[in-house]
Motif scaffolding. Structure first.
Motif, PDB file in Angstrom:
ATOM      1  N   ALA A   1       0.608  -1.147   0.530  1.00  0.00           N
ATOM      2  CA  ALA A   1       0.341  -0.188   0.423  1.00  0.00           C
ATOM      3  C   ALA A   1       0.929   1.305  -0.063  1.00  0.00           C
ATOM      4  CB  ALA A   1      -1.052   0.202   1.429  1.00  0.00           C
ATOM      5  N   GLN A   2       2.263   0.971   0.279  1.00  0.00           N
ATOM      6  CA  GLN A   2       3.196   2.590  -0.008  1.00  0.00           C
ATOM      7  C   GLN A   2       2.750   3.448   0.976  1.00  0.00           C
ATOM      8  OE1 GLN A   2       5.227   3.670  -2.534  1.00  0.00           O
ATOM      9  NE2 GLN A   2       5.858   1.066  -1.879  1.00  0.00           N
ATOM     10  N   LEU A   3       2.395   2.857   2.483  1.00  0.00           N
ATOM     11  CA  LEU A   3       2.003   3.984   3.396  1.00  0.00           C
ATOM     12  C   LEU A   3       2.844   3.789   4.595  1.00  0.00           C
ATOM     13  CD1 LEU A   3      -1.689   3.092   4.064  1.00  0.00           C
ATOM     14  CD2 LEU A   3      -0.642   4.608   2.904  1.00  0.00           C
ATOM     15  N   LEU A   4       4.292   4.170   4.156  1.00  0.00           N
ATOM     16  CA  LEU A   4       4.765   3.921   4.852  1.00  0.00           C
ATOM     17  C   LEU A   4       4.977   4.563   6.788  1.00  0.00           C
ATOM     18  CD1 LEU A   4       8.008   4.807   2.769  1.00  0.00           C
ATOM     19  CD2 LEU A   4       7.823   2.503   4.313  1.00  0.00           C
ATOM     20  N   GLY A   5       4.470   5.489   6.642  1.00  0.00           N
ATOM     21  CA  GLY A   5       4.053   6.266   8.227  1.00  0.00           C
ATOM     22  C   GLY A   5       3.295   5.480   8.534  1.00  0.00           C
ATOM     23  N   TYR A   6       2.477   4.764   8.372  1.00  0.00           N
ATOM     24  CA  TYR A   6       1.643   3.909   8.873  1.00  0.00           C
ATOM     25  C   TYR A   6       1.738   2.992   9.550  1.00  0.00           C
ATOM     26  CZ  TYR A   6      -3.281   1.912   9.271  1.00  0.00           C
ATOM     27  OH  TYR A   6      -4.182   1.137  10.256  1.00  0.00           O
ATOM     28  N   ALA A   7       2.753   2.173   8.370  1.00  0.00           N
ATOM     29  CA  ALA A   7       3.305   0.958   8.192  1.00  0.00           C
ATOM     30  C   ALA A   7       4.505   1.152   9.720  1.00  0.00           C
ATOM     31  CB  ALA A   7       4.270   0.441   7.188  1.00  0.00           C
ATOM     32  N   SER A   8       5.183   2.244   9.727  1.00  0.00           N
ATOM     33  CA  SER A   8       5.544   2.396  11.230  1.00  0.00           C
ATOM     34  C   SER A   8       5.493   2.920  12.125  1.00  0.00           C
ATOM     35  CB  SER A   8       6.384   4.188  10.844  1.00  0.00           C
ATOM     36  OG  SER A   8       7.694   3.501   9.626  1.00  0.00           O
TER      37      SER A   8
END
Lengths: 320, 442
Positions: A283-290
């Motif tokens: 999903a390319q949601l790096l902030g959310y994944a972090s």
């Protein structure tokens, strides 16, 4: 040499103030020495562990996609955390991880301890059995995933083939049914990680002082009493460490599920670490994944602290 | 004076030689250059090694290939293309990633090279490349950002592009007295009949995420459905979308065991291994069926048009290749791209067992391969709006539709509520990404 020279100076009775300060130096150096020796390890930990954790924490406040300059990323404050706490997919992954951890750790502890107790005595062929039991531990997780993916394959897998031949069971869609896929990843994890418990426990059992066991035998303890009242209590600190290490492993398990099921069907086998990976890269949601990664760290820290408080293997050595 | 004349004559001779040399070989300037190509570890690309060897022998440009599992390419390519100086000189993308790559400024517009007389082969004839392939894989910025349109620009050339056709087992259909289905009604009736006879009917991708969505999309277009309307409202939960999901459920129920765990390779292997009567997916199945290493059914396969529902609509997918913005050897990379997609390169790929991208190649070889006449007839039906090739597609594809459709094929729950819930999630993503920002302005 230098220390010897300083000591020689400090032994003179008429030494001035400056010399007295020099005289304290050897004790100061001895105090510093431990820090000097652990410095490389601390440095490696800071660079390899603490920095990424803080970087992940920092990133969790941004909305950033790989391929875009970080300078363009929006600072979204606590939005990612608010979204995480209301995201049912995150809670489902946490639930899957706890279920997975409960079944794998319970069964691995039981099987590992049982096998170790069976093979601790010098019986014929024990070394061959031990080597065979340890083999799964040496296989790379990616290879483990591939092996079991094909073994569980509904169409050409050996498991369906032999279940059909031996028991007349209809072919099952092991990796395409939510319950069966969960069973498959639990089974695979047990296959790979029971040897880890086995090695640790058998090492602990073989290190037990023979006098204590001898004394218990003289006191009339039978085989069961020796196990439950003598041996297991004496290796309890080892069992706690093994439990702790497996618990941490469960929360960072990724490769096997990634290869075998990709987290599916649905989210039936999507452990929290795999959920983080999918959010970050699919999903390319790096902030959310972090933000979810920060939650993972918190969960592991709380669980580890809990286990250590209950059964701290170092509590009798608090002076160390 | 004599010396001056001699110098002038010498200078003219050198200049004349240089000019002649530049006319003689446009590759000379790049001889000894090494370019690095990122592409998928798929059959077509494995066979392209023969074309690479020929390119290197003719041009002196060396080519290193970094081949990865096709769904793993994106992470690796984005990381490489995000660096100030990347390792890749040519990247090959699944068409669904083109919008994301361009929106992040990771690709070089090919117009930079097509304006150079020294680089462009006058015989290249870009109009001969199948329009559906070129538009779908290479053009970005047209209508809705991914379809053909006047605002579009060319960023890649198709290589390994595809549309969908139907492959079927002639022997099974003959034995069961089933005519080759031309419509979805006929196909569903055939699947039901085969299922009742205990013969696995149709194979399909079905693994959670991209794979199950790709399987469903194959039926959505011919049944008249779309993902979004022209204002980006999700419409995949309408009657056509639900019917396509119902078809997926029927396929999973009557097809070979294990469809909910099948990726592309598993689905193809089930057909090639003789465990399914039908295959509707990429045309690449034909080359795979001819390969004795992959197939047990080479002489038993027939090909037909993708069945129609309310309209004809086949897949537009596969791969296109372009040049990263941070490539250090852009001109050599362009020469490579031009070579492998030229008429000569395209014909060579057919000889090596790969798939062409040019209409002239399909026509020239139509009598040699049973599927080529079918593909020529199918290409006009290739749907440019088969799926929205927008940067958000990956999340919608994997996280929203990929989850919902797994629920469809692994449970007996009513389909409409599942698709409605997915549509709501899709709307939330589009809202988050600002697609409805113009709603109240116009």
């Amino acid at each position: 040499m230098a220390n010897a020279a300083i000591s020689a100076n400090s032994s003179e009775p008429s030494a001035p103030d400056g010399d007295r300060s020099v005289a304290k130096a050897p004790r100061d150096y001895r105090n510093i020495a431990p820090y000097f020796f652990i410095a490389p390890a601390v440095f490696v930990m800071l660079v390899g562990l603490v920095y990424p954790v803080f970087d992940s924490l920092y990133l969790s406040f941004f909305d950033w996609k790989i391929g875009e300059p970080f300078s363009k990323a929006d600072n979204v404050g606590f939005t990612n955390y608010l979204r995480m706490f209301s995201d049912p997919d995150v809670w489902e992954s946490i639930w899957v991880t706890f279920r997975f951890g409960f079944w794998t750790i319970t069964l691995e502890m039981f099987l590992g301890v049982t096998l170790a107790l069976m093979l601790e005595k010098p019986i014929r062929g024990a070394s061959i059995f031990r080597t065979i039991f340890i083999l799964p531990l040496m296989v790379s997780p990616v290879v483990v995933g591939l092996i079991w993916r094909y073994l569980f394959d509904a169409r050409v897998g050996w498991i369906n083939y032999y279940l059909g031949i031996w028991f007349g069971i209809e072919p099952q869609v092991w990796l395409g049914d939510a319950e069966l896929a969960f069973f498959a990843i639990v089974f695979t994890d047990i296959w790979q990680w029971t040897p880890f418990i086995f090695i640790i426990v058998i090492a602990g059992l073989q290190a037990l002082p023979s006098e204590v066991l001898e004394a218990s035998r003289i006191d009339g303890a039978n085989w069961w009493q020796q196990i439950f009242l003598v041996k297991l209590p004496m290796i309890s600190s080892i069992l706690v460490i093994a439990l702790l290490m497996r618990l941490i492993d469960v929360f960072r398990a990724l490769e096997v599920m990634y290869i075998m099921t990709g987290g599916g069907p649905g989210r039936a086998t999507e452990l929290l670490s795999l959920h983080i990976y999918n959010r970050a890269f699919d999903a390319q949601l790096l902030g959310y994944a972090s933000a979810i990664a920060v939650l993972l760290i918190v969960i592991v820290t709380v669980l580890s602290a809990g286990i250590l408080i209950i059964g701290n293997p170092m509590k009798d050595k608090s002076d160390v | 004076m004599k010396r001056w004349i001699a110098k002038s004559i010498g200078g003219l001779a050198v200049a004349a030689f240089a000019v002649t040399a530049s006319f003689a070989n446009p590759y000379e300037k790049y001889k000894g250059t090494t370019i690095v190509v990122s592409w998928p570890a798929l059959s077509h690309y494995g066979k392209a090694q023969g074309l690479i060897d020929q390119f290197t022998a003719e041009t002196g440009i060396n080519v290193e290939v970094d081949a990865l599992q096709y769904l793993k390419l994106r992470d690796r390519q984005i990381l490489e293309m995000s660096k100030p100086e990347g390792e890749y000189d040519v990247v090959t993308w699944v068409v669904m990633w083109k919008g994301e790559y361009v929106s992040k400024g990771l690709l070089t517009p090919l117009s930079q090279f097509f304006t150079s007389g020294a680089l462009v082969d006058p015989k290249f004839d870009i109009d001969d490349i199948a329009d559906a392939y070129l538009q779908n894989g290479g053009v970005v910025g047209g209508k809705k950002g991914y379809m053909p349109g006047k605002s579009g620009a060319l960023y890649g050339l198709p290589f390994g592009a595809e549309t969908s056709i139907m492959a079927y087992r002639k022997d099974i259909l003959e034995a069961q007295g089933i005519a080759v289905p031309k419509t979805y009604d006929e196909l569903r009736a055939a699947m039901k009949k085969l299922g009742e006879a205990g013969i696995p009917a149709m194979t399909s991708r079905g693994k959670t995420g991209h794979q199950v969505t790709a399987g469903w999309l194959l039926h959505l277009a011919p049944l008249g459905g779309k993902i979004f309307d022209d204002e980006w409202n999700p419409v995949f939960n309408n009657a056509a979308g639900v019917e396509a999901a119902q078809v997926m459920r029927e396929i999973a129920q009557t097809g070979p065991k294990g469809i909910p765990a099948f990726g592309f390779g598993d689905a193809a292997a089930a057909f090639l291994g003789g465990d399914a009567a039908f295959y509707i997916d990429t045309l690449k199945i034909a080359a795979m069926a001819r390969d004795p290493k992959l197939s047990k059914i080479a002489d038993k396969v027939g090909y037909a048009l993708h069945p129609v529902g309310s309209r004809c609509g086949s897949e537009t997918g596969g791969f296109a290749a372009g040049i990263p913005a941070n490539s250090q050897n852009k001109e050599a990379a362009f020469l490579f791209l031009q070579y492998i997609t030229s008429k000569k390169g395209d014909q060579k790929m057919v000889e090596l067992g790969g798939d062409p991208v040019r209409m002239s190649t399909y026509k020239a070889n139509a009598d040699k391969f049973a599927e080529y006449p079918v593909i020529l007839e199918q290409l006009p039906c290739a749907d440019a709006d088969w799926r929205p090739l927008i940067p958000e597609w990956n999340e919608l594809n994997i996280d929203v539709l990929g989850q919902a459709l797994t629920e469809v094929i692994t449970t007996d729950k009513p389909i409409q509520p599942i698709m409605d819930a997915a549509a709501e999630k899709a709307r939330a993503i589009m809202e988050r990404e600002g697609y409805y920002a113009w709603k109240d302005v116009n």
